[in-house]
Design a protein around this motif. Structure first.
Motif, PDB file in Angstrom:
ATOM      1  N   THR A 152      45.578  43.267  42.609  1.00  0.00           N
ATOM      2  CA  THR A 152      44.858  41.988  42.705  1.00  0.00           C
ATOM      3  C   THR A 152      44.146  41.685  41.398  1.00  0.00           C
ATOM      4  O   THR A 152      44.192  40.557  40.887  1.00  0.00           O
ATOM      5  CB  THR A 152      43.834  42.042  43.849  1.00  0.00           C
ATOM      6  N   PHE A 153      43.490  42.713  40.827  1.00  0.00           N
ATOM      7  CA  PHE A 153      42.813  42.511  39.545  1.00  0.00           C
ATOM      8  C   PHE A 153      43.803  42.113  38.462  1.00  0.00           C
ATOM      9  O   PHE A 153      43.553  41.221  37.639  1.00  0.00           O
ATOM     10  CB  PHE A 153      42.102  43.802  39.115  1.00  0.00           C
ATOM     11  N   ALA A 154      44.968  42.789  38.453  1.00  0.00           N
ATOM     12  CA  ALA A 154      45.976  42.526  37.419  1.00  0.00           C
ATOM     13  C   ALA A 154      46.505  41.098  37.525  1.00  0.00           C
ATOM     14  O   ALA A 154      46.640  40.392  36.524  1.00  0.00           O
ATOM     15  CB  ALA A 154      47.113  43.533  37.541  1.00  0.00           C
ATOM     16  N   SER A 155      46.813  40.658  38.781  1.00  0.00           N
ATOM     17  CA  SER A 155      47.333  39.295  38.976  1.00  0.00           C
ATOM     18  C   SER A 155      46.313  38.259  38.551  1.00  0.00           C
ATOM     19  O   SER A 155      46.644  37.271  37.882  1.00  0.00           O
ATOM     20  CB  SER A 155      47.708  39.094  40.441  1.00  0.00           C
ATOM     21  N   GLN A 156      45.066  38.498  38.921  1.00  0.00           N
ATOM     22  CA  GLN A 156      44.008  37.561  38.557  1.00  0.00           C
ATOM     23  C   GLN A 156      43.811  37.544  37.041  1.00  0.00           C
ATOM     24  O   GLN A 156      43.586  36.493  36.443  1.00  0.00           O
ATOM     25  CB  GLN A 156      42.712  37.957  39.262  1.00  0.00           C
ATOM     26  N   ALA A 157      43.898  38.714  36.433  1.00  0.00           N
ATOM     27  CA  ALA A 157      43.720  38.801  34.983  1.00  0.00           C
ATOM     28  C   ALA A 157      44.807  38.027  34.242  1.00  0.00           C
ATOM     29  O   ALA A 157      44.533  37.305  33.272  1.00  0.00           O
ATOM     30  CB  ALA A 157      43.723  40.270  34.554  1.00  0.00           C
ATOM     31  N   LYS A 158      46.056  38.154  34.706  1.00  0.00           N
ATOM     32  CA  LYS A 158      47.154  37.417  34.082  1.00  0.00           C
ATOM     33  C   LYS A 158      46.992  35.924  34.284  1.00  0.00           C
ATOM     34  O   LYS A 158      47.277  35.117  33.394  1.00  0.00           O
ATOM     35  CB  LYS A 158      48.498  37.894  34.656  1.00  0.00           C
ATOM     36  N   ARG A 159      46.548  35.547  35.493  1.00  0.00           N
ATOM     37  CA  ARG A 159      46.378  34.129  35.817  1.00  0.00           C
ATOM     38  C   ARG A 159      45.291  33.492  34.961  1.00  0.00           C
ATOM     39  O   ARG A 159      45.399  32.343  34.541  1.00  0.00           O
ATOM     40  CB  ARG A 159      46.029  34.015  37.309  1.00  0.00           C
ATOM     41  N   GLU A 160      44.228  34.233  34.689  1.00  0.00           N
ATOM     42  CA  GLU A 160      43.068  33.680  33.979  1.00  0.00           C
ATOM     43  C   GLU A 160      42.984  34.159  32.520  1.00  0.00           C
ATOM     44  O   GLU A 160      41.956  33.926  31.865  1.00  0.00           O
ATOM     45  CB  GLU A 160      41.792  34.078  34.729  1.00  0.00           C
ATOM     46  N   ASN A 161      44.054  34.824  32.054  1.00  0.00           N
ATOM     47  CA  ASN A 161      44.060  35.374  30.693  1.00  0.00           C
ATOM     48  C   ASN A 161      42.856  36.284  30.460  1.00  0.00           C
ATOM     49  O   ASN A 161      42.165  36.210  29.422  1.00  0.00           O
ATOM     50  CB  ASN A 161      44.068  34.246  29.643  1.00  0.00           C
ATOM     51  N   THR A 162      42.594  37.130  31.426  1.00  0.00           N
ATOM     52  CA  THR A 162      41.470  38.055  31.354  1.00  0.00           C
ATOM     53  C   THR A 162      41.931  39.382  30.736  1.00  0.00           C
ATOM     54  O   THR A 162      43.058  39.824  30.960  1.00  0.00           O
ATOM     55  CB  THR A 162      40.908  38.318  32.760  1.00  0.00           C
ATOM     56  N   THR A 163      41.033  39.998  29.980  1.00  0.00           N
ATOM     57  CA  THR A 163      41.323  41.317  29.403  1.00  0.00           C
ATOM     58  C   THR A 163      40.422  42.363  30.036  1.00  0.00           C
ATOM     59  O   THR A 163      39.338  42.027  30.553  1.00  0.00           O
ATOM     60  CB  THR A 163      41.104  41.313  27.887  1.00  0.00           C
ATOM     61  N   TYR A 164      40.890  43.598  30.016  1.00  0.00           N
ATOM     62  CA  TYR A 164      40.085  44.724  30.496  1.00  0.00           C
ATOM     63  C   TYR A 164      40.160  45.867  29.474  1.00  0.00           C
ATOM     64  O   TYR A 164      41.230  46.145  28.918  1.00  0.00           O
ATOM     65  CB  TYR A 164      40.607  45.252  31.838  1.00  0.00           C
ATOM     66  N   SER A 165      39.009  46.458  29.228  1.00  0.00           N
ATOM     67  CA  SER A 165      38.974  47.716  28.463  1.00  0.00           C
ATOM     68  C   SER A 165      38.899  48.835  29.485  1.00  0.00           C
ATOM     69  O   SER A 165      37.980  48.872  30.313  1.00  0.00           O
ATOM     70  CB  SER A 165      37.749  47.757  27.547  1.00  0.00           C
ATOM     71  N   VAL A 166      39.902  49.727  29.437  1.00  0.00           N
ATOM     72  CA  VAL A 166      39.995  50.807  30.418  1.00  0.00           C
ATOM     73  C   VAL A 166      39.511  52.105  29.767  1.00  0.00           C
ATOM     74  O   VAL A 166      40.043  52.533  28.734  1.00  0.00           O
ATOM     75  CB  VAL A 166      41.433  50.970  30.927  1.00  0.00           C
ATOM     76  N   MET A 167      38.475  52.704  30.385  1.00  0.00           N
ATOM     77  CA  MET A 167      37.942  53.974  29.877  1.00  0.00           C
ATOM     78  C   MET A 167      38.179  55.069  30.908  1.00  0.00           C
ATOM     79  O   MET A 167      37.923  54.855  32.101  1.00  0.00           O
ATOM     80  CB  MET A 167      36.439  53.861  29.602  1.00  0.00           C
ATOM     81  N   MET A 168      38.654  56.205  30.431  1.00  0.00           N
ATOM     82  CA  MET A 168      38.809  57.397  31.268  1.00  0.00           C
ATOM     83  C   MET A 168      37.797  58.427  30.765  1.00  0.00           C
ATOM     84  O   MET A 168      37.804  58.794  29.574  1.00  0.00           O
ATOM     85  CB  MET A 168      40.227  57.943  31.186  1.00  0.00           C
ATOM     86  N   LEU A 169      36.915  58.915  31.654  1.00  0.00           N
ATOM     87  CA  LEU A 169      35.847  59.838  31.282  1.00  0.00           C
ATOM     88  C   LEU A 169      36.049  61.174  31.983  1.00  0.00           C
ATOM     89  O   LEU A 169      36.489  61.218  33.143  1.00  0.00           O
ATOM     90  CB  LEU A 169      34.474  59.280  31.680  1.00  0.00           C
ATOM     91  N   ASP A 170      35.673  62.248  31.297  1.00  0.00           N
ATOM     92  CA  ASP A 170      35.812  63.582  31.874  1.00  0.00           C
ATOM     93  C   ASP A 170      34.717  64.490  31.296  1.00  0.00           C
ATOM     94  O   ASP A 170      34.429  64.453  30.094  1.00  0.00           O
ATOM     95  CB  ASP A 170      37.195  64.160  31.531  1.00  0.00           C
ATOM     96  N   VAL A 171      34.077  65.299  32.141  1.00  0.00           N
ATOM     97  CA  VAL A 171      33.021  66.214  31.700  1.00  0.00           C
ATOM     98  C   VAL A 171      33.675  67.429  31.032  1.00  0.00           C
ATOM     99  O   VAL A 171      34.603  68.049  31.599  1.00  0.00           O
ATOM    100  CB  VAL A 171      32.146  66.664  32.889  1.00  0.00           C
ATOM    101  N   ASP A 172      33.166  67.762  29.871  1.00  0.00           N
ATOM    102  CA  ASP A 172      33.724  68.913  29.135  1.00  0.00           C
ATOM    103  C   ASP A 172      33.322  70.214  29.830  1.00  0.00           C
ATOM    104  O   ASP A 172      32.147  70.424  30.189  1.00  0.00           O
ATOM    105  CB  ASP A 172      33.200  68.910  27.691  1.00  0.00           C
ATOM    106  N   PHE A 173      34.325  71.063  30.026  1.00  0.00           N
ATOM    107  CA  PHE A 173      34.115  72.382  30.622  1.00  0.00           C
ATOM    108  C   PHE A 173      33.373  72.311  31.965  1.00  0.00           C
ATOM    109  O   PHE A 173      32.488  73.107  32.258  1.00  0.00           O
ATOM    110  CB  PHE A 173      33.345  73.303  29.646  1.00  0.00           C
ATOM    111  N   PHE A 174      33.769  71.341  32.791  1.00  0.00           N
ATOM    112  CA  PHE A 174      33.077  71.159  34.087  1.00  0.00           C
ATOM    113  C   PHE A 174      33.387  72.322  35.026  1.00  0.00           C
ATOM    114  O   PHE A 174      32.517  72.749  35.806  1.00  0.00           O
ATOM    115  CB  PHE A 174      33.510  69.832  34.738  1.00  0.00           C
TER     116      PHE A 174
END
Length: 615
Positions: A462-484
């Motif tokens: 749904t987010f992707a379709s809406q983003a394409k429809r409205e020319n929206t961009t997203y910055s995607v961040m993947m986070l991970d704790v070191d040595f968790f």
């Protein structure tokens, strides 16, 4: 009892009219009979005079006719006067005759001239006289031949016999008879009226009693007891009515109060309880249909729109605003406004306690006091604000404005009815809120309060379709704790859970309302930054990275630890045509950050997929 009086008067007039018509008819007939009887006697007398005179003439004793005429008059007390007159031809042949045989008046002249009988009635208060003059004509058959003695033609008038009859006794007898008939008619009318009154009075009392009972029933009171002295069918009808009213009292007598269980008193105003009950039942039917409809609506927002439709279509409100209040946060959100701006001040949205209707939980009507609600900007307008509590956490406020007091009073008349609809919607709205919470709970991570991976899987397309429809961009961040894993292995999972929970706080405080933070699994988190620039993305990533690094965690025995995290970044749609691809690329960048030293922020580049040393 007016009906009985009218009926008796009508019957009396009818009988009196019939009596008068009868008397008039009898009077006319009696008069005609009297005149006819006198005329017959006059005709007989005239025939006797004619025969007598003829005999005198044949026997040659015409000079003796005076005695004969006097005898006829004196022997009949009804004949007051009798005389004969000669025609001109007889006078010419035999002379004028006696002095009494001369023409006395115009009637004699007319009869001699026309040869026709003439009669005339003369009446006064004292007597009544009939004057009749009968012609004496020359004949040749059925008796002496008049032509043998008179120089006349057959059918000529030889003379006339005039008589005056006293018919006073006949008139008086007729009047007496009429009076007797009139008296009998009056007696008959009195008897008839008495009988009618005697027989109709019980029925009129019955009708009056029935009318009284019907009036009480019209007001919703069926306790009336019908009574009558009439026997037969009328008594059976009364018994049936009493049985019916007792049943009505048992079944309907309390219906208004039973209906008030569902519709509060005052929402329907009518002097006719039957009409009031009909209106209440109609209202209940409409509310039932409304409730059955909203029960199948998917969300509370759709239910709110149903309420708005009722306010617009049924109550035809021209201007109103509909608010939802979060009681715990004391904030207010506008659900719907018909047009223009809200009459409430802006600060009320941030502090719902400023709303008088919500704070006091009572309907606020501007006409009750000058400037009643201080947070209302509505110069020249009147207003009604209706609060409604859904549960301990949610409330509604309906704010209605009116142009003047008249319109305000009209709106105020159906405030109770509006509250009925809100009351019907209350359990449905509460259920939708609960279902929304349950669903939200299923889509959120209990430890951090952030959305979970299930949420991402359900709504990412749904987010992707809406983003394409409205020319929206997203910055995607993947986070991970070191040595968790080392934290869990060394200090236990409870310390690991504290670390995870603190990451949730850091993310919540670092991103905007339009951004999304998701616990992807274990110590991995995904953040979607809506329409963020490269610079803005780096700034938020650095903030998250640094804020987490500042945290210290008590691990017991007076010891604390600090942890770092690695972040990988990808851009949608620059790096990938789907958000899922960008999540994968951000994960690749995160892996690069891990393999190149950890505790760093790395942006994805296409080379990372090509260079095995970076993976």
């Amino acid at each position: 009892m007016q009906t009985k009086s009218k009926l008796l008067l009508f019957v009396a007039l009818m009988l009196l009219g019939l009596g008068i018509a009868t008397i008039i008819n009898i009077s006319l007939n009696f008069r005609e009979y009297s005149i006819k009887s006198a005329t017959q006697k006059a005709t007989m007398a005239a025939a006797i005079v004619k025969d007598g005179l003829t005999a005198h003439m044949v026997n040659g004793i015409m000079d003796k006719r005076g005695y004969f005429l006097n005898q006829i008059s004196s022997n009949n007390d009804k004949i007051k006067n009798l005389w004969i007159v000669r025609s001109d031809k007889v006078i010419e042949q035999y002379g004028d005759g006696f002095n009494s045989e001369t023409v006395r008046d115009d009637i004699d002249k007319e009869v001699l001239k026309t040869g026709k009988t003439v009669q005339k009635i003369t009446e006064s208060t004292e007597n009544s006289m009939l004057r009749i003059t009968i012609p004496y004509k020359a004949t040749v058959n059925n008796g002496p031949n008049c032509l043998s003695c008179h120089n006349v033609n057959r059918g000529d008038t030889l003379g006339a016999v005039s008589m005056e009859f006293d018919i006073t006794n006949m008139r008086n007898a007729g009047m007496f008879t009429i009076l007797k008939i009139l008296a009998l008619n009056l007696v008959f009318i009195i008897v008839v009226l008495f009988l009618i009154n005697y027989y109709i009075t019980p029925y009129m009392k019955l009708f009056s009693n029935m009318q009284k009972g019907i009036r009480k029933a019209y007001k919703g009171d069926f306790s009336h007891e019908f009574t009558t002295s009439v026997k037969g069918d009328a008594k059976n009808i009364i018994d049936q009515l009493n049985t019916l009213f007792r049943k009505m009292q048992e079944t309907f007598g309390d219906i208004k109060y039973n209906l008030a269980t569902f519709i509060p008193q005052g929402c329907v105003s009518s002097t006719d309880p039957l009409q009031e009950a009909k209106t209440i039942i109609g209202e209940l039917s409409d509310i039932y249909k409304f409730k059955k409809t909203i029960e199948h609506d998917p969300t509370k927002e759709v239910v709110y729109q149903r309420v708005v439709d009722v306010l617009c279509n049924k109550y035809e409100l021209s201007h109103f605003a509909f608010y939802e209040i979060d009681t715990l946060k004391a904030t207010r959100k506008l659900i719907y406004i018909s047009h223009g701006k809200s009459v409430c001040k802006d600060e009320v949205d941030a502090d719902a306690s400023l709303c008088r209707a919500h704070r006091t939980n009572t309907t606020v009507i501007s006409s009750e006091f000058v400037n009643l609600c201080r947070e209302c900007n509505c110069e020249g307008l009147e207003y009604i604000c209706i609060p409604f509590t859904i549960n301990d956490e949610n409330s509604l406020v309906l704010s209605i404005t009116a142009k003047d007091r008249n319109e305000l009073n009209k709106i105020n008349a159906f405030v109770k009815s509006i509250e009925n609809y809100l009351e019907a919607a209350k359990p449905v709205i509460e259920s939708k809120i609960l279902m929304s919470k349950l669903r939200d709970t299923s889509l959120r991570d209990a430890m951090t309060g952030l959305y979970n991976r299930r949420f991402l899987e359900e709504f990412i397309d749904t987010f992707a379709s809406q983003a394409k429809r409205e020319n929206t961009t997203y910055s995607v961040m993947m986070l991970d704790v070191d040595f968790f894993k080392k934290v869990n292995d060394t200090y236990g999972h409870d310390i690991g859970d504290k670390v995870i929970a603190k990451i949730g706080e850091v993310l919540h405080n670092s991103i905007r309302e339009s951004d999304l933070a998701i616990r992807y699994g274990g110590e991995e988190f995904v953040v979607l930054l809506h329409n963020a620039t490269d610079e803005g993305t780096q700034k938020i990533a650095s903030k998250i990275h640094s804020e987490f690094a500042k945290l210290t965690f008590d691990v017991g025995n007076g010891k604390t630890i600090q942890k770092t995290m690695s972040i990988g970044i990808a851009k949608f749609p620059r790096d990938g045509d789907s958000i899922w691809k960008c999540i994968k690329y951000a994960d690749t960048a995160l892996y690069v950050a891990k393999t190149t030293g950890r505790n760093k922020i790395v942006e994805y580049t296409p080379e990372m997929l090509e260079d095995e040393h970076l993976r």
